[in-house]
Design an enzyme around this catalytic site. Sequence first.
Site, PDB file in Angstrom:
ATOM      1  N   ASP A 189      -6.037  -6.152  -2.698  1.00  0.00           N
ATOM      2  CA  ASP A 189      -5.796  -6.151  -3.193  1.00  0.00           C
ATOM      3  C   ASP A 189      -5.368  -4.532  -4.255  1.00  0.00           C
ATOM      4  OD1 ASP A 189      -7.689  -4.618  -3.487  1.00  0.00           O
ATOM      5  OD2 ASP A 189      -9.255  -5.839  -4.840  1.00  0.00           O
ATOM      6  N   ASP A 214      -5.744  -3.258   1.892  1.00  0.00           N
ATOM      7  CA  ASP A 214      -6.544  -2.495   2.211  1.00  0.00           C
ATOM      8  C   ASP A 214      -7.528  -4.211   2.070  1.00  0.00           C
ATOM      9  OD1 ASP A 214      -7.122  -3.784  -0.219  1.00  0.00           O
ATOM     10  OD2 ASP A 214      -8.673  -2.573  -1.539  1.00  0.00           O
ATOM     11  N   SER A 248     -13.654  -4.914  -0.947  1.00  0.00           N
ATOM     12  CA  SER A 248     -12.803  -4.221  -0.826  1.00  0.00           C
ATOM     13  C   SER A 248     -12.903  -3.702   0.352  1.00  0.00           C
ATOM     14  CB  SER A 248     -12.706  -3.808  -2.065  1.00  0.00           C
ATOM     15  OG  SER A 248     -11.631  -2.904  -2.485  1.00  0.00           O
TER      16      SER A 248
END
Length: 450
Positions: A248, A244, A105
Amino acid sequence: MSRRYFGTDGIRGRVGTAPVTPDFVMRLGFAAGRVLAGGAHSEGHSRVLIGKDTRVSGYMLEAALECGLSAAGIDVLLCGPLPTPGVAYLTRALRLQAGIVISASHNGFEDNGIKFFAADGGKLDDAVEALIEAELDQPMACLASRELGKARRIDDAQGRYIEFCKSTFPAELDLRGLRIVVDSAHGAAYQIAPNVLHELGADVISIGDRPNGFNINEGCGATSPELLARTVVAEKAHLGISLDGDADRLIMCDEHGVIHDGDQLLYVIVRDRHRHQAVAGVAGTLMTNLALERALGRLGIAFERAKVGDRYVLELMQSRGWVYGGENSGHIICLDRHTTGDGMVSALQVLAALVRDKQGLAAAAAAVALYPQRLINLKVDTPGALLEHRSVEAACAQARAQLGSRGRILLRPSGTEPVLRVMVEGEDRAEVDALANGLADTIRHLDSAR
Protein backbone atom coordinates in the site's frame (compact mmCIF):
# COMPACT_ATOMS: atom_id res chain seq x y z
CA MET A 1 -14.30 5.92 24.07
CA SER A 2 -10.72 4.60 24.19
CA ARG A 3 -9.89 1.48 22.20
CA ARG A 4 -7.88 -1.35 23.74
CA TYR A 5 -6.84 -3.26 20.65
CA PHE A 6 -7.51 -1.32 17.45
CA GLY A 7 -4.99 1.35 16.51
CA THR A 8 -5.09 3.70 13.55
CA ASP A 9 -4.70 0.77 11.15
CA GLY A 10 -6.08 -2.34 12.81
CA ILE A 11 -4.33 -4.49 15.39
CA ARG A 12 -0.58 -5.00 15.20
CA GLY A 13 2.24 -6.37 17.35
CA ARG A 14 4.92 -8.97 17.89
CA VAL A 15 3.76 -12.48 17.00
CA GLY A 16 3.32 -14.62 20.12
CA THR A 17 2.79 -11.58 22.32
CA ALA A 18 -0.72 -10.36 23.09
CA PRO A 19 -2.73 -9.48 21.14
CA VAL A 20 -1.08 -11.22 18.16
CA THR A 21 -1.56 -14.76 19.43
CA PRO A 22 -3.57 -17.59 17.85
CA ASP A 23 -6.09 -17.76 20.69
CA PHE A 24 -6.77 -14.02 20.61
CA VAL A 25 -7.04 -13.94 16.82
CA MET A 26 -9.51 -16.81 16.92
CA ARG A 27 -11.63 -14.88 19.44
CA LEU A 28 -11.24 -11.77 17.28
CA GLY A 29 -12.58 -13.71 14.30
CA PHE A 30 -15.54 -14.91 16.35
CA ALA A 31 -16.24 -11.42 17.71
CA ALA A 32 -16.00 -9.86 14.24
CA GLY A 33 -18.24 -12.61 12.91
CA ARG A 34 -20.89 -11.93 15.54
CA VAL A 35 -20.88 -8.22 14.65
CA LEU A 36 -20.81 -8.78 10.88
CA ALA A 37 -23.49 -11.48 10.91
CA GLY A 38 -26.11 -8.73 11.06
CA GLY A 39 -25.44 -8.05 7.37
CA ALA A 40 -26.21 -11.56 6.11
CA HIS A 41 -26.97 -11.86 2.41
CA SER A 42 -29.89 -13.70 0.88
CA GLU A 43 -28.32 -17.14 1.26
CA GLY A 44 -28.29 -16.73 5.01
CA HIS A 45 -24.58 -16.36 5.83
CA SER A 46 -22.40 -13.27 5.73
CA ARG A 47 -19.24 -13.69 3.68
CA VAL A 48 -15.78 -12.39 4.59
CA LEU A 49 -12.54 -12.43 2.59
CA ILE A 50 -9.18 -13.15 4.25
CA GLY A 51 -5.95 -12.11 2.53
CA LYS A 52 -2.40 -11.93 3.84
CA ASP A 53 1.17 -10.99 3.03
CA THR A 54 4.09 -13.43 2.95
CA ARG A 55 5.06 -13.65 6.65
CA VAL A 56 5.47 -17.16 8.00
CA SER A 57 3.01 -16.35 10.82
CA GLY A 58 0.30 -15.69 8.26
CA TYR A 59 -0.47 -19.40 8.00
CA MET A 60 -1.18 -19.66 11.71
CA LEU A 61 -3.21 -16.47 11.99
CA GLU A 62 -5.20 -17.24 8.84
CA ALA A 63 -6.28 -20.57 10.35
CA ALA A 64 -7.18 -18.92 13.66
CA LEU A 65 -9.30 -16.25 11.95
CA GLU A 66 -11.01 -18.82 9.76
CA CYS A 67 -11.85 -20.90 12.84
CA GLY A 68 -13.35 -17.98 14.75
CA LEU A 69 -15.37 -16.69 11.79
CA SER A 70 -16.71 -20.14 10.94
CA ALA A 71 -17.75 -20.73 14.56
CA ALA A 72 -19.78 -17.51 14.33
CA GLY A 73 -21.57 -18.69 11.19
CA ILE A 74 -19.55 -16.67 8.64
CA ASP A 75 -18.60 -18.09 5.25
CA VAL A 76 -14.90 -17.46 4.63
CA LEU A 77 -13.18 -16.82 1.29
CA LEU A 78 -9.40 -17.28 1.27
CA CYS A 79 -7.23 -15.59 -1.36
CA GLY A 80 -3.73 -16.24 -0.03
CA PRO A 81 -1.01 -13.59 -0.47
CA LEU A 82 -2.59 -10.44 -1.89
CA PRO A 83 -1.81 -6.73 -1.40
CA THR A 84 -3.93 -4.96 1.21
CA PRO A 85 -5.59 -2.76 -1.45
CA GLY A 86 -6.30 -5.93 -3.45
CA VAL A 87 -8.34 -7.27 -0.54
CA ALA A 88 -10.20 -3.95 -0.38
CA TYR A 89 -10.97 -4.19 -4.11
CA LEU A 90 -12.20 -7.80 -4.01
CA THR A 91 -14.32 -7.14 -0.93
CA ARG A 92 -16.21 -4.50 -2.89
CA ALA A 93 -16.23 -6.36 -6.23
CA LEU A 94 -17.55 -9.62 -4.73
CA ARG A 95 -20.20 -7.82 -2.65
CA LEU A 96 -18.84 -9.23 0.62
CA GLN A 97 -19.65 -8.05 4.14
CA ALA A 98 -16.00 -7.39 5.01
CA GLY A 99 -12.40 -8.04 4.08
CA ILE A 100 -9.60 -8.91 6.51
CA VAL A 101 -5.87 -8.54 5.86
CA ILE A 102 -3.21 -10.35 7.89
CA SER A 103 -0.18 -8.07 7.62
CA ALA A 104 2.14 -5.80 9.55
CA SER A 105 2.76 -3.68 6.46
CA HIS A 106 6.36 -2.36 6.44
CA ASN A 107 7.44 -4.09 9.69
CA GLY A 108 9.79 -7.08 9.88
CA PHE A 109 8.58 -10.68 9.76
CA GLU A 110 8.49 -10.98 13.58
CA ASP A 111 5.44 -8.71 13.65
CA ASN A 112 2.00 -9.23 12.23
CA GLY A 113 -1.42 -7.67 12.43
CA ILE A 114 -5.08 -7.75 11.46
CA LYS A 115 -6.91 -4.99 9.63
CA PHE A 116 -10.45 -4.82 8.34
CA PHE A 117 -12.23 -3.36 5.33
CA ALA A 118 -15.94 -2.64 5.17
CA ALA A 119 -18.23 -3.85 2.38
CA ASP A 120 -17.54 -0.72 0.30
CA GLY A 121 -13.76 -1.33 0.33
CA GLY A 122 -13.12 1.47 2.82
CA LYS A 123 -11.72 1.32 6.33
CA LEU A 124 -14.00 -0.18 8.94
CA ASP A 125 -15.89 2.51 10.87
CA ASP A 126 -14.73 3.32 14.40
CA ALA A 127 -18.19 2.39 15.65
CA VAL A 128 -17.94 -1.11 14.17
CA GLU A 129 -14.46 -1.59 15.63
CA ALA A 130 -15.88 -0.57 19.01
CA LEU A 131 -18.62 -3.19 18.65
CA ILE A 132 -16.01 -5.84 17.88
CA GLU A 133 -13.99 -4.85 20.95
CA ALA A 134 -17.12 -5.03 23.11
CA GLU A 135 -17.92 -8.50 21.70
CA LEU A 136 -14.41 -9.67 22.66
CA ASP A 137 -15.47 -9.29 26.32
CA GLN A 138 -18.18 -11.91 25.82
CA PRO A 139 -17.47 -15.64 26.12
CA MET A 140 -16.73 -17.41 22.85
CA ALA A 141 -19.20 -20.10 21.94
CA CYS A 142 -19.88 -22.12 18.79
CA LEU A 143 -23.01 -22.33 16.72
CA ALA A 144 -24.69 -25.64 16.00
CA SER A 145 -23.07 -27.63 13.20
CA ARG A 146 -25.87 -26.81 10.77
CA GLU A 147 -25.17 -23.08 11.25
CA LEU A 148 -21.37 -23.10 10.96
CA GLY A 149 -19.70 -21.15 8.18
CA LYS A 150 -17.89 -22.78 5.27
CA ALA A 151 -14.56 -21.87 3.69
CA ARG A 152 -13.30 -21.89 0.11
CA ARG A 153 -10.36 -20.53 -1.83
CA ILE A 154 -10.56 -17.93 -4.60
CA ASP A 155 -8.14 -19.30 -7.16
CA ASP A 156 -8.19 -16.28 -9.48
CA ALA A 157 -7.79 -13.52 -6.86
CA GLN A 158 -4.41 -12.38 -8.17
CA GLY A 159 -5.60 -12.30 -11.76
CA ARG A 160 -8.68 -10.27 -10.83
CA TYR A 161 -6.55 -7.72 -8.99
CA ILE A 162 -4.01 -7.49 -11.81
CA GLU A 163 -6.82 -6.62 -14.22
CA PHE A 164 -8.16 -4.03 -11.79
CA CYS A 165 -4.74 -2.35 -11.51
CA LYS A 166 -4.40 -2.25 -15.30
CA SER A 167 -7.88 -0.71 -15.59
CA THR A 168 -6.67 2.37 -13.67
CA PHE A 169 -4.08 3.13 -16.38
CA PRO A 170 -5.39 5.14 -19.39
CA ALA A 171 -6.46 2.81 -22.20
CA GLU A 172 -4.84 5.03 -24.85
CA LEU A 173 -1.39 4.78 -23.22
CA ASP A 174 1.13 1.99 -22.72
CA LEU A 175 4.57 1.47 -21.18
CA ARG A 176 6.38 0.24 -24.28
CA GLY A 177 9.96 1.48 -24.43
CA LEU A 178 10.28 1.87 -20.65
CA ARG A 179 12.73 -0.26 -18.69
CA ILE A 180 11.43 -0.43 -15.12
CA VAL A 181 12.83 -2.04 -11.97
CA VAL A 182 10.15 -3.10 -9.48
CA ASP A 183 10.91 -4.12 -5.88
CA SER A 184 8.08 -6.03 -4.20
CA ALA A 185 9.83 -6.25 -0.80
CA HIS A 186 9.43 -10.05 -0.84
CA GLY A 187 5.87 -9.21 0.06
CA ALA A 188 2.29 -9.55 -1.08
CA ALA A 189 2.81 -8.02 -4.55
CA TYR A 190 5.67 -10.27 -5.65
CA GLN A 191 3.53 -12.06 -8.25
CA ILE A 192 1.41 -9.03 -9.12
CA ALA A 193 3.52 -5.90 -9.63
CA PRO A 194 5.86 -7.38 -12.28
CA ASN A 195 2.92 -8.82 -14.23
CA VAL A 196 0.95 -5.55 -14.20
CA LEU A 197 3.90 -3.65 -15.65
CA HIS A 198 4.79 -6.36 -18.16
CA GLU A 199 1.21 -6.62 -19.45
CA LEU A 200 1.17 -2.85 -20.00
CA GLY A 201 4.24 -3.17 -22.21
CA ALA A 202 7.21 -2.38 -19.96
CA ASP A 203 10.55 -4.17 -19.94
CA VAL A 204 10.49 -5.31 -16.29
CA ILE A 205 13.35 -6.17 -13.95
CA SER A 206 11.88 -7.71 -10.81
CA ILE A 207 13.64 -7.78 -7.43
CA GLY A 208 12.36 -8.53 -3.93
CA ASP A 209 10.25 -11.27 -5.48
CA ARG A 210 11.43 -14.39 -3.62
CA PRO A 211 9.64 -14.47 -0.27
CA ASN A 212 10.54 -17.23 2.18
CA GLY A 213 8.38 -16.16 5.12
CA PHE A 214 11.24 -14.38 6.87
CA ASN A 215 12.68 -11.84 4.40
CA ILE A 216 9.71 -9.50 3.94
CA ASN A 217 10.92 -5.85 3.94
CA GLU A 218 14.45 -7.02 4.78
CA GLY A 219 16.87 -4.55 3.17
CA CYS A 220 14.43 -3.93 0.35
CA GLY A 221 11.07 -2.36 -0.46
CA ALA A 222 9.73 1.10 0.20
CA THR A 223 11.39 1.39 3.61
CA SER A 224 14.83 0.51 2.18
CA PRO A 225 14.79 1.96 -1.35
CA GLU A 226 18.60 2.03 -1.64
CA LEU A 227 18.56 -1.45 -3.25
CA LEU A 228 16.11 -0.18 -5.85
CA ALA A 229 18.29 2.84 -6.60
CA ARG A 230 21.42 0.73 -7.05
CA THR A 231 19.59 -1.71 -9.33
CA VAL A 232 18.12 1.05 -11.51
CA VAL A 233 21.56 2.52 -12.12
CA ALA A 234 23.21 -0.88 -12.68
CA GLU A 235 20.51 -2.00 -15.12
CA LYS A 236 20.37 1.38 -16.90
CA ALA A 237 16.63 1.49 -16.28
CA HIS A 238 14.43 4.53 -16.80
CA LEU A 239 13.05 4.39 -13.26
CA GLY A 240 12.25 2.15 -10.32
CA ILE A 241 9.16 1.31 -8.28
CA SER A 242 9.37 0.14 -4.68
CA LEU A 243 6.46 -1.22 -2.64
CA ASP A 244 6.29 -2.32 0.99
CA GLY A 245 5.28 -5.71 2.39
CA ASP A 246 1.54 -5.28 1.87
CA ALA A 247 1.96 -3.01 -1.18
CA ASP A 248 0.00 0.00 0.00
CA ARG A 249 3.10 2.24 0.01
CA LEU A 250 5.03 3.55 -2.97
CA ILE A 251 8.51 5.02 -3.31
CA MET A 252 10.16 5.56 -6.70
CA CYS A 253 13.58 6.51 -8.03
CA ASP A 254 14.63 8.14 -11.28
CA GLU A 255 17.18 6.97 -13.84
CA HIS A 256 20.01 8.51 -11.80
CA GLY A 257 19.06 6.52 -8.70
CA VAL A 258 17.62 9.56 -6.91
CA ILE A 259 14.81 8.51 -4.58
CA HIS A 260 11.46 10.32 -4.71
CA ASP A 261 9.10 10.05 -1.74
CA GLY A 262 5.33 10.12 -1.40
CA ASP A 263 5.14 13.92 -1.34
CA GLN A 264 6.93 14.25 -4.67
CA LEU A 265 4.96 11.43 -6.30
CA LEU A 266 1.66 12.87 -5.09
CA TYR A 267 2.61 16.17 -6.72
CA VAL A 268 3.32 14.47 -10.05
CA ILE A 269 -0.12 12.84 -10.00
CA VAL A 270 -1.99 15.98 -8.92
CA ARG A 271 -0.22 18.26 -11.41
CA ASP A 272 -1.14 15.89 -14.22
CA ARG A 273 -4.80 15.74 -13.12
CA HIS A 274 -4.94 19.51 -12.65
CA ARG A 275 -4.05 20.05 -16.30
CA HIS A 276 -7.21 18.25 -17.39
CA GLN A 277 -9.66 19.02 -14.59
CA ALA A 278 -9.89 21.30 -11.57
CA VAL A 279 -8.34 19.93 -8.37
CA ALA A 280 -9.89 21.73 -5.41
CA GLY A 281 -7.50 20.56 -2.72
CA VAL A 282 -5.03 17.97 -1.49
CA ALA A 283 -4.75 16.40 1.96
CA GLY A 284 -1.43 15.68 3.62
CA THR A 285 -0.23 15.13 7.17
CA LEU A 286 1.73 16.97 9.82
CA MET A 287 4.84 15.34 8.33
CA THR A 288 4.20 16.45 4.73
CA ASN A 289 7.16 18.44 3.47
CA LEU A 290 6.62 22.17 3.20
CA ALA A 291 7.90 22.02 -0.38
CA LEU A 292 4.77 20.14 -1.48
CA GLU A 293 2.45 22.65 0.18
CA ARG A 294 4.20 25.52 -1.58
CA ALA A 295 4.33 23.75 -4.95
CA LEU A 296 0.59 23.10 -4.79
CA GLY A 297 0.05 26.71 -3.80
CA ARG A 298 1.78 27.83 -6.99
CA LEU A 299 -0.80 25.78 -8.90
CA GLY A 300 -3.62 27.41 -6.97
CA ILE A 301 -4.51 24.18 -5.16
CA ALA A 302 -5.52 24.25 -1.49
CA PHE A 303 -3.66 22.06 1.00
CA GLU A 304 -4.52 20.91 4.52
CA ARG A 305 -2.78 18.69 7.04
CA ALA A 306 -4.27 15.77 8.97
CA LYS A 307 -2.76 13.75 11.79
CA VAL A 308 -0.16 11.20 10.70
CA GLY A 309 -1.83 8.07 9.32
CA ASP A 310 -3.58 7.34 6.03
CA ARG A 311 -6.83 6.83 7.96
CA TYR A 312 -6.79 10.49 8.99
CA VAL A 313 -5.79 11.63 5.51
CA LEU A 314 -8.81 9.81 4.09
CA GLU A 315 -11.11 11.30 6.73
CA LEU A 316 -9.91 14.82 5.83
CA MET A 317 -10.36 14.13 2.11
CA GLN A 318 -13.91 12.90 2.64
CA SER A 319 -14.84 15.83 4.86
CA ARG A 320 -13.62 18.30 2.21
CA GLY A 321 -14.88 16.39 -0.80
CA TRP A 322 -11.32 16.09 -2.13
CA VAL A 323 -10.01 13.27 -4.30
CA TYR A 324 -6.24 13.27 -3.67
CA GLY A 325 -4.11 12.94 -0.56
CA GLY A 326 -1.16 11.11 0.90
CA GLU A 327 1.84 10.83 3.18
CA ASN A 328 5.53 11.28 2.53
CA SER A 329 5.99 7.63 3.57
CA GLY A 330 4.34 6.63 0.30
CA HIS A 331 0.68 6.16 1.19
CA ILE A 332 -1.06 7.87 -1.74
CA ILE A 333 -4.85 7.94 -2.10
CA CYS A 334 -6.56 8.61 -5.42
CA LEU A 335 -10.28 8.24 -4.81
CA ASP A 336 -10.96 8.48 -8.54
CA ARG A 337 -9.18 5.14 -8.87
CA HIS A 338 -9.60 3.24 -5.58
CA THR A 339 -11.19 3.45 -2.14
CA THR A 340 -7.88 3.17 -0.30
CA GLY A 341 -4.16 3.82 -0.73
CA ASP A 342 -2.66 1.46 -3.30
CA GLY A 343 1.05 1.36 -4.13
CA MET A 344 0.67 -0.25 -7.54
CA VAL A 345 -2.26 1.91 -8.63
CA SER A 346 -0.39 5.02 -7.48
CA ALA A 347 2.68 3.96 -9.46
CA LEU A 348 0.52 3.62 -12.57
CA GLN A 349 -0.84 7.15 -12.08
CA VAL A 350 2.72 8.50 -11.90
CA LEU A 351 3.71 6.49 -14.99
CA ALA A 352 0.67 7.76 -16.90
CA ALA A 353 1.70 11.35 -16.16
CA LEU A 354 5.27 10.67 -17.33
CA VAL A 355 4.18 8.93 -20.53
CA ARG A 356 1.61 11.63 -21.32
CA ASP A 357 4.23 14.38 -20.93
CA LYS A 358 7.09 12.35 -22.46
CA GLN A 359 9.05 13.34 -19.36
CA GLY A 360 11.34 11.61 -16.88
CA LEU A 361 10.58 11.36 -13.16
CA ALA A 362 13.34 13.79 -12.17
CA ALA A 363 11.91 16.56 -14.36
CA ALA A 364 8.30 15.86 -13.35
CA ALA A 365 9.11 16.10 -9.63
CA ALA A 366 11.56 19.01 -9.89
CA ALA A 367 9.05 21.55 -8.55
CA VAL A 368 9.08 19.77 -5.17
CA ALA A 369 12.68 20.20 -4.00
CA LEU A 370 12.27 18.79 -0.51
CA TYR A 371 13.26 20.95 2.44
CA PRO A 372 15.78 19.33 4.80
CA GLN A 373 13.85 17.57 7.53
CA ARG A 374 15.25 16.05 10.74
CA LEU A 375 13.22 13.61 12.84
CA ILE A 376 14.44 12.47 16.27
CA ASN A 377 12.52 9.80 18.20
CA LEU A 378 12.99 10.10 21.96
CA LYS A 379 12.02 7.25 24.27
CA VAL A 380 10.48 8.91 27.32
CA ASP A 381 8.07 7.77 30.03
CA THR A 382 5.57 10.64 29.80
CA PRO A 383 5.55 12.20 26.31
CA GLY A 384 2.38 14.20 26.95
CA ALA A 385 3.62 15.75 30.17
CA LEU A 386 6.95 16.71 28.64
CA LEU A 387 5.20 18.41 25.73
CA GLU A 388 3.42 20.71 28.18
CA HIS A 389 6.50 21.51 30.28
CA ARG A 390 7.29 25.22 30.24
CA SER A 391 10.96 24.61 29.33
CA VAL A 392 9.94 22.63 26.25
CA GLU A 393 7.34 25.22 25.29
CA ALA A 394 9.92 27.99 25.65
CA ALA A 395 12.52 26.11 23.59
CA CYS A 396 9.95 25.51 20.85
CA ALA A 397 8.90 29.16 20.82
CA GLN A 398 12.50 30.27 20.48
CA ALA A 399 13.20 27.79 17.66
CA ARG A 400 10.04 28.81 15.79
CA ALA A 401 10.98 32.47 16.10
CA GLN A 402 14.39 31.71 14.62
CA LEU A 403 12.92 29.78 11.67
CA GLY A 404 10.09 32.20 10.97
CA SER A 405 8.38 31.37 7.68
CA ARG A 406 11.41 29.41 6.46
CA GLY A 407 10.40 26.16 8.12
CA ARG A 408 8.33 24.21 10.66
CA ILE A 409 8.72 22.57 14.06
CA LEU A 410 6.55 19.68 15.19
CA LEU A 411 6.59 17.79 18.48
CA ARG A 412 4.15 14.90 18.80
CA PRO A 413 3.83 11.79 20.95
CA SER A 414 3.69 8.40 19.24
CA GLY A 415 0.29 6.76 19.28
CA THR A 416 1.71 3.26 19.82
CA GLU A 417 4.76 3.55 22.08
CA PRO A 418 6.30 5.84 24.76
CA VAL A 419 8.12 7.98 22.22
CA LEU A 420 8.15 11.72 21.63
CA ARG A 421 8.90 12.65 18.03
CA VAL A 422 10.82 15.87 17.36
CA MET A 423 10.69 17.12 13.78
CA VAL A 424 12.35 20.25 12.41
CA GLU A 425 12.12 21.31 8.78
CA GLY A 426 13.72 24.28 7.07
CA GLU A 427 15.70 25.64 4.18
CA ASP A 428 19.16 25.17 5.72
CA ARG A 429 20.33 21.68 6.72
CA ALA A 430 22.79 22.87 9.37
CA GLU A 431 20.18 25.08 11.02
CA VAL A 432 17.61 22.28 10.97
CA ASP A 433 20.01 19.81 12.60
CA ALA A 434 21.07 22.31 15.24
CA LEU A 435 17.51 23.18 16.21
CA ALA A 436 16.39 19.53 16.29
CA ASN A 437 19.37 18.52 18.43
CA GLY A 438 18.79 21.46 20.79
CA LEU A 439 15.13 20.55 21.33
CA ALA A 440 16.01 16.88 21.80
CA ASP A 441 18.67 17.76 24.39
CA THR A 442 16.17 19.89 26.33
CA ILE A 443 13.69 17.02 26.45
CA ARG A 444 16.32 14.42 27.39
CA HIS A 445 17.53 16.63 30.24
CA LEU A 446 14.02 17.07 31.61
CA ASP A 447 13.20 13.37 31.28
CA SER A 448 16.37 12.31 33.10
CA ALA A 449 15.64 14.78 35.93
CA ARG A 450 12.21 13.23 36.64
